[in-house]
Write a protein that holds these residues in place. Sequence first.
Motif, mmCIF file in Angstrom:
data_model
loop_
_atom_site.group_PDB
_atom_site.id
_atom_site.type_symbol
_atom_site.label_atom_id
_atom_site.label_comp_id
_atom_site.label_asym_id
_atom_site.label_seq_id
_atom_site.Cartn_x
_atom_site.Cartn_y
_atom_site.Cartn_z
ATOM 1 N N GLY A 1 0.816 -1.206 0.000
ATOM 2 C CA GLY A 1 0.000 0.000 0.000
ATOM 3 C C GLY A 1 0.847 1.252 0.000
ATOM 4 O O GLY A 1 1.811 1.365 0.755
ATOM 5 N N ALA A 2 0.499 2.213 -0.867
ATOM 6 C CA ALA A 2 1.199 3.490 -0.979
ATOM 7 C C ALA A 2 0.368 4.583 -0.311
ATOM 8 O O ALA A 2 -0.813 4.762 -0.632
ATOM 9 C CB ALA A 2 1.439 3.842 -2.446
ATOM 10 N N LEU A 3 0.994 5.317 0.621
ATOM 11 C CA LEU A 3 0.323 6.372 1.365
ATOM 12 C C LEU A 3 1.211 7.609 1.413
ATOM 13 O O LEU A 3 2.423 7.515 1.620
ATOM 14 C CB LEU A 3 0.026 5.916 2.796
ATOM 15 C CG LEU A 3 -0.967 4.758 2.954
ATOM 16 C CD1 LEU A 3 -0.942 4.249 4.393
ATOM 17 C CD2 LEU A 3 -2.362 5.207 2.569
ATOM 18 N N ALA A 4 0.602 8.777 1.237
ATOM 19 C CA ALA A 4 1.344 10.040 1.212
ATOM 20 C C ALA A 4 1.799 10.427 2.616
ATOM 21 O O ALA A 4 1.033 10.373 3.576
ATOM 22 C CB ALA A 4 0.479 11.140 0.620
ATOM 23 N N PHE A 5 3.058 10.869 2.703
ATOM 24 C CA PHE A 5 3.701 11.219 3.975
ATOM 25 C C PHE A 5 4.511 12.480 3.765
ATOM 26 O O PHE A 5 5.195 12.640 2.744
ATOM 27 C CB PHE A 5 4.594 10.056 4.414
ATOM 28 C CG PHE A 5 5.641 10.393 5.439
ATOM 29 C CD1 PHE A 5 5.292 10.931 6.663
ATOM 30 C CD2 PHE A 5 6.989 10.150 5.178
ATOM 31 C CE1 PHE A 5 6.264 11.232 7.611
ATOM 32 C CE2 PHE A 5 7.959 10.433 6.112
ATOM 33 C CZ PHE A 5 7.598 10.982 7.334
ATOM 34 N N GLY A 6 4.438 13.407 4.717
ATOM 35 C CA GLY A 6 5.229 14.625 4.594
ATOM 36 C C GLY A 6 5.300 15.377 5.901
ATOM 37 O O GLY A 6 4.690 14.990 6.904
ATOM 38 N N SER A 7 6.057 16.460 5.886
ATOM 39 C CA SER A 7 6.193 17.304 7.062
ATOM 40 C C SER A 7 5.296 18.530 6.914
ATOM 41 O O SER A 7 4.679 18.750 5.875
ATOM 42 C CB SER A 7 7.652 17.748 7.220
ATOM 43 O OG SER A 7 8.074 18.487 6.086
ATOM 44 N N ALA A 8 5.211 19.316 7.963
ATOM 45 C CA ALA A 8 4.536 20.607 7.914
ATOM 46 C C ALA A 8 5.570 21.691 7.659
ATOM 47 O O ALA A 8 6.741 21.552 8.008
ATOM 48 C CB ALA A 8 3.793 20.868 9.227
ATOM 49 N N GLY A 9 5.144 22.770 7.014
ATOM 50 C CA GLY A 9 6.080 23.848 6.719
ATOM 51 C C GLY A 9 5.368 25.159 6.474
ATOM 52 O O GLY A 9 4.145 25.266 6.623
#
Length: 278
Positions: free
Chosen positions: A194-202
């Motif tokens: 499964g592919a899931l979007a991941f990122g930081s806040a900025g």
Amino acid sequence: MDDVHSDWGDWLLRAVEGSAPEGLAVWYLGCNGFVVKASDGTTLFVDPYLGTGDPPRTVRMVPVPFDSADVREADAVLATHEHSDHVDGPSQAPILANTDAPYFAPDASLAEVEAQGWREAYDLDDDRFVEVSEGDSVEVGEVTVHVEPAHDPDAEHPVSYVVEHAGRTFFHGGDARPSEQFADIGERYDIDLGALAFGSAGRIPDKETGDPKDTQWYADENDVVEAARQLRLDRFLPTHWDMWKGLTADPTALGPHVRGFEYPRRLELLEIGDSTVV
């Protein structure tokens, strides 16, 4: 519309064309894009984005992996939601123009296609565009694509896709966050990858004023692992962490979060251009 240009040439596309996966294979295109190829040769493009963003607001941090005009083999193109890095004429319309692939997308994404003028700019007939919604299933070659819900608070109408072939299952969640819908999907499917979007806040410039604005478009490390748990993923593939300046993240940091739970069973990391077998 601006043309797409890649410093990589066409080697990645030719590698996909020349491959013969035994079951189901995926190639990561950076951002949230994938090529999915089955053992019968069926080839799907999911959310391929080949643009550079809208500098200085959104600045692409990874290479453009190919020119969309160089795509010669595609059986379908799928969009998860209407955002510009998921529905983009120069990235996707030439694929349709060069092949017989239909474009599967929810209503808000097709409205964006209309607003961008794909039909006129690329001489595409109306029947190339197929509206899908939650609960639909479509057959493409020997591949079955199930359209499922997705919770993305920033999108008008997001969906997720469950791709099945030869007993293997690939899930693409778009930019969605954890939700009861994901828990239901996890109960109904046995998802291998499964592919899931991941990122930081900025702090990203506001689209209207240009002033820096607190921004979080993707799940953080806790939320993305919670989504993977809800989906009961055997293997979890984080995406989107590589893309936008100011919102990038380190996917290796997810290891300690994953280790403490039954699901996902394994964290799998790909860089742009990498592939794996589902």
